[in-house]
Design a protein around this motif. Sequence first.
Motif, PDB file in Angstrom:
ATOM      1  N   UNK A 149       0.828  -1.206   0.000  1.00 28.59           N
ATOM      2  CA  UNK A 149       0.000   0.000   0.000  1.00 28.59           C
ATOM      3  C   UNK A 149       0.863   1.257   0.000  1.00 28.59           C
ATOM      4  N   UNK A 150       1.813   1.321   0.920  1.00 32.82           N
ATOM      5  CA  UNK A 150       2.679   2.495   1.009  1.00 32.82           C
ATOM      6  C   UNK A 150       3.688   2.527  -0.152  1.00 32.82           C
ATOM      7  N   UNK A 151       4.077   1.357  -0.665  1.00 30.19           N
ATOM      8  CA  UNK A 151       4.982   1.310  -1.816  1.00 30.19           C
ATOM      9  C   UNK A 151       4.358   2.021  -3.016  1.00 30.19           C
ATOM     10  N   UNK A 152       3.073   1.750  -3.279  1.00 26.86           N
ATOM     11  CA  UNK A 152       2.424   2.383  -4.426  1.00 26.86           C
ATOM     12  C   UNK A 152       2.191   3.876  -4.195  1.00 26.86           C
ATOM     13  N   UNK A 153       2.000   4.292  -2.961  1.00 25.85           N
ATOM     14  CA  UNK A 153       1.958   5.723  -2.673  1.00 25.85           C
ATOM     15  C   UNK A 153       3.307   6.375  -2.999  1.00 25.85           C
ATOM     16  N   UNK A 154       4.401   5.681  -2.653  1.00 28.31           N
ATOM     17  CA  UNK A 154       5.744   6.184  -2.973  1.00 28.31           C
ATOM     18  C   UNK A 154       5.884   6.324  -4.492  1.00 28.31           C
ATOM     19  N   UNK A 155       5.408   5.313  -5.247  1.00 27.25           N
ATOM     20  CA  UNK A 155       5.483   5.363  -6.712  1.00 27.25           C
ATOM     21  C   UNK A 155       4.719   6.566  -7.248  1.00 27.25           C
ATOM     22  N   UNK A 197       4.081   9.455  -5.716  1.00 27.35           N
ATOM     23  CA  UNK A 197       4.809  10.695  -5.426  1.00 27.35           C
ATOM     24  C   UNK A 197       6.076  10.814  -6.281  1.00 27.35           C
ATOM     25  N   UNK A 198       6.692   9.674  -6.638  1.00 30.50           N
ATOM     26  CA  UNK A 198       7.876   9.715  -7.499  1.00 30.50           C
ATOM     27  C   UNK A 198       7.522  10.111  -8.930  1.00 30.50           C
TER      28      UNK A 198
END
Length: 432
Positions: free
Chosen positions: A398-404, A406-407
């Motif tokens: 979940x947080x990994x895709x949020x990072x993606x 924002x990147x």
Amino acid sequence: MMTEQPIKPSLATQIFSRNMLICVFTGFSSGLPLFVLLQMLPIWLSDNGISVQTIGAFTLVTLPYTLKFLWAPLLDRYFPKFLGRRRSWLAISQLLLLLSLYLIGLYDPKEQMQMVIFLATFIAFMSATQDIVLDAYRREILRDNELGLGNTIHINAYRIAGLIPGGLSLYLASFLPWKTVFLLTALFMLSGLFMTFFLSREPQIQIHQNKQPFYQAFTIPLQEFFRRKGVYAGLGFIAFLFLYKFGDALATTLQSKFIVDMGFSKTDIALVVKSTALWSSIIAGMAGGIMMLRLGINRALWVFGFIQLITIGGFIWLAGFDYFHVVDNAARVKLGMVICGEYIGVGLGTAAFVAFMARETNPLYTATQLALFTSLAALPSKGLGALSGEIVAAVGYYHFFWICLFLAIPGMLCLCWVAPWNEKVTAPNASN
């Protein structure tokens, strides 16, 4: 006295043109050898009793695709003159590909592995060489407003080419000897030779005979780029190459693993994911290419970039379910929606991005500059992609895709100076 305005070609005239037909052939001819290496060769090796470790190591033979910028300058500067600067190299590479794709099937991998490795590497090298020339040729025959659609058609034909070695050839191998299958597969390269000899024309670009030292074939294209753009604008352009597709590409690095971890089966991946991804990206890419005929490349980068960014949110939404304990049709519909949305973003974003990179090359150094641009664009996602598993282990999907997501934002911000919305762009001219 009123001056006559030039007649703007209709949309249909631009779509159904000789140049667009050529792009179909360039894409098919480009994709076929790569998919032989990625999809057909591993099955052939497996049928011959080769270990999974050896088959896995065979991916190293595709290294020339990553390193093609190293010899691209030589193809810009030196060429046989029997068909011209681009078509001569195309004829040579396509004839050698047809021959080597046939020859590799004549060897026994168990007894003659060294020869198989040599031929597989040679196929990758000649295929990468063909790609360098095809990319340059396509840039040189397409007008700026045709780049989006032309490159989209090329990419889609490239993907469809995978249906031959990854589908038809494997089906034929179930009842024909592998030697025959390799011959029949190799004969599909005749489509590229037909294009080279009968359909295509050599681009009319004035080439000056260079008398500079050999090493300047590598340095002059870079000097020309920074002289034309300026150092700061050039570095900004490179930053944009790194960032525009970064978040989107990173989000798909662990796609299959994520889907399995969500509770879906391999059958779901085959039936829902692969088919949805292929046709969504093809249809979206075609739609994006047609839209670019009216939008222009700069505005398409903005519009398609926002769509690309938003579709990452689909993975965030799916990851929010944590795990599907029962994979029913409703769950498969959710998966299909997310994959469809993601690959619509991929198709649109790729169409605009490739067209933009092609537009920024100088016709004198198209092969060198375009090979370098595409290699630079792939570096960040491949580099950080290797660490994506560590990021997921630390923060979860979940947080990994949020990072993606924002990147993906910095790449959009780069558009403010790289491709302003209202800027009228003049293509680089072929001056040294």
